[in-house]
Enzyme design. Structure first.
Site, PDB file in Angstrom:
ATOM      1  N   GLN A   1     107.853 -17.284 -48.973  1.00 36.35           N
ATOM      2  CA  GLN A   1     107.315 -17.464 -50.324  1.00 36.35           C
ATOM      3  C   GLN A   1     106.133 -16.337 -50.245  1.00 36.35           C
ATOM      4  O   GLN A   1     105.290 -16.109 -49.389  1.00 36.35           O
ATOM      5  CB  GLN A   1     106.576 -18.811 -50.436  1.00 36.35           C
ATOM      6  N   ASP A   2     106.107 -15.781 -51.465  1.00 31.54           N
ATOM      7  CA  ASP A   2     105.269 -14.569 -51.759  1.00 31.54           C
ATOM      8  C   ASP A   2     105.050 -13.447 -50.841  1.00 31.54           C
ATOM      9  O   ASP A   2     104.073 -13.090 -50.472  1.00 31.54           O
ATOM     10  CB  ASP A   2     103.923 -15.258 -51.965  1.00 31.54           C
TER      11      ASP A   2
ATOM     12  N   ASP B   1     108.965 -16.730 -55.769  1.00 32.20           N
ATOM     13  CA  ASP B   1     108.115 -15.784 -56.179  1.00 32.20           C
ATOM     14  C   ASP B   1     107.900 -14.793 -55.431  1.00 32.20           C
ATOM     15  O   ASP B   1     106.878 -14.243 -54.832  1.00 32.20           O
ATOM     16  CB  ASP B   1     106.783 -16.436 -56.703  1.00 32.20           C
TER      17      ASP B   1
END
Length: 326
Positions: A154-155, A178
């Site tokens: 994530q990220d 994301d």
């Protein structure tokens, strides 16, 4: 015969980059520095000429900061698969004061300096599936990554600076939720975007007055995620802008394509578009009604030059380096 050998030797030295590198980083002690941060620290503040740091193969577990005073810096890795800069911080991890690091604090590499270039390097956040865990956060302007890998969940990649322009050429970026997110204007040119598990590729937070956000040109959206498990993006902020131009989309992309992050108001302000998407994930007739399919004329403006050049006429097309490194 002797003269021919001299020409061959000079040619080899130029190709190998011997004349170009200012510092060599090698974990085994065979270079000028053992760590990348030591080499960064050695760059004179506000130097006007470019400083090139050659990083030999190895795993460098470091939390790097390229300060705003260190401009015109280039990293060149020996081999993108074997030159690895890694860290394992994550948002909920506690710092020395018992406080959570947060998303920004989890970053393994902070790029604040302008005119930074990196080639043939892997940037990794190895924390795993533990929530937000950033490999690289970029705030500087006129940034180029070429033939690099960004590994995480994530990220993974955080193009953060609101006035930052970034160019990613022939890069590999992987993640789950994301995993490309932020405010910057960023062009991804002939990159592979690899989706893992399920989630959202992008979460742009583009400012209203910014003309472009994230633009993917001639990219391949691949992955090992289940079928119909990924959105192309969702708007972190109301005026998010993300466009895919001439990209291959594999079967894990959802037919609806885009998500409104639970806000119908964002459907009115976010700008999501595609042009000539291909592959099993290019279900154009099933896309959400508030997204766009560009016409030929509309698509013409989505070139790296138009998006990135700016008033300073930035020449982002860096000299070519052999794909395997120096």
């Amino acid at each position: 015969m002797k003269l021919n050998w001299i020409f061959l030797w000079v040619g080899f030295m130029v190709v190998s980059g011997t004349f170009a590198q200012d510092f060599i980083v090698a974990g085994d002690g065979s270079g000028d520095f053992k760590t990348v941060q030591e080499a960064i620290n050695a760059v004179p503040d506000f130097r006007k000429q470019r400083t090139t740091i050659f990083i030999k193969n190895g795993v460098y577990k470091e939390k790097l900061v390229l300060p705003a005073s260190k401009n015109n810096v280039t990293f060149i890795g020996e081999d993108k698969l074997k030159t690895i800069i890694t860290n394992d911080d994550y948002a909920s991890k506690l710092n020395q004061f018992g406080e959570q690091m947060g998303t920004t604090g989890s970053s393994g590499f902070f790029v604040f300096g302008n005119d930074f270039t990196a080639r043939n390097i892997t940037f990794e956040n190895s924390a795993g599936a533990v929530g937000q865990a950033v490999a690289v956060r970029v705030d500087g302007d006129r940034i180029v990554f070429e033939n690099c890998r960004f590994l995480g969940h994530q990220d993974t990649l955080y193009p953060h600076g609101k006035n930052s322009r970034q160019y990613y050429k022939n890069c590999y970026i992987e993640g789950t939720v994301d995993f490309i997110f932020g405010w910057s204007t960023a062009v991804f040119d002939e990159c592979e975007i690899f989706c893992k598990d399920h989630g959202y590729i992008t979460a742009a937070s583009t400012d209203e007055e910014t003309e472009y956000g994230f633009v993917f040109i001639n990219c391949r959206i691949t992955g090992d995620a289940p079928e119909k498990s990924f959105y192309l993006g969702r708007p972190w902020r109301p005026y998010a802008k993300t466009v895919f131009v001439n990209c291959f989309l594999d079967k894990h992309i959802k037919p609806e394509g885009w998500h409104n992050w639970g806000s119908e108001d964002k459907e009115k302000t976010a700008y999501y578009a595609e042009y000539k998407s291909q592959g099993p994930g290019a279900a154009l007739t099933d896309r959400v009604s508030w997204s766009h399919q560009l016409t030929d004329d509309e698509a013409k403006k989505y070139t790296p030059e138009n998006i990135l050049r700016g008033e300073d006429n930035w020449d982002f097309r860096a000299p070519k380096i052999p794909p395997g490194g120096l």
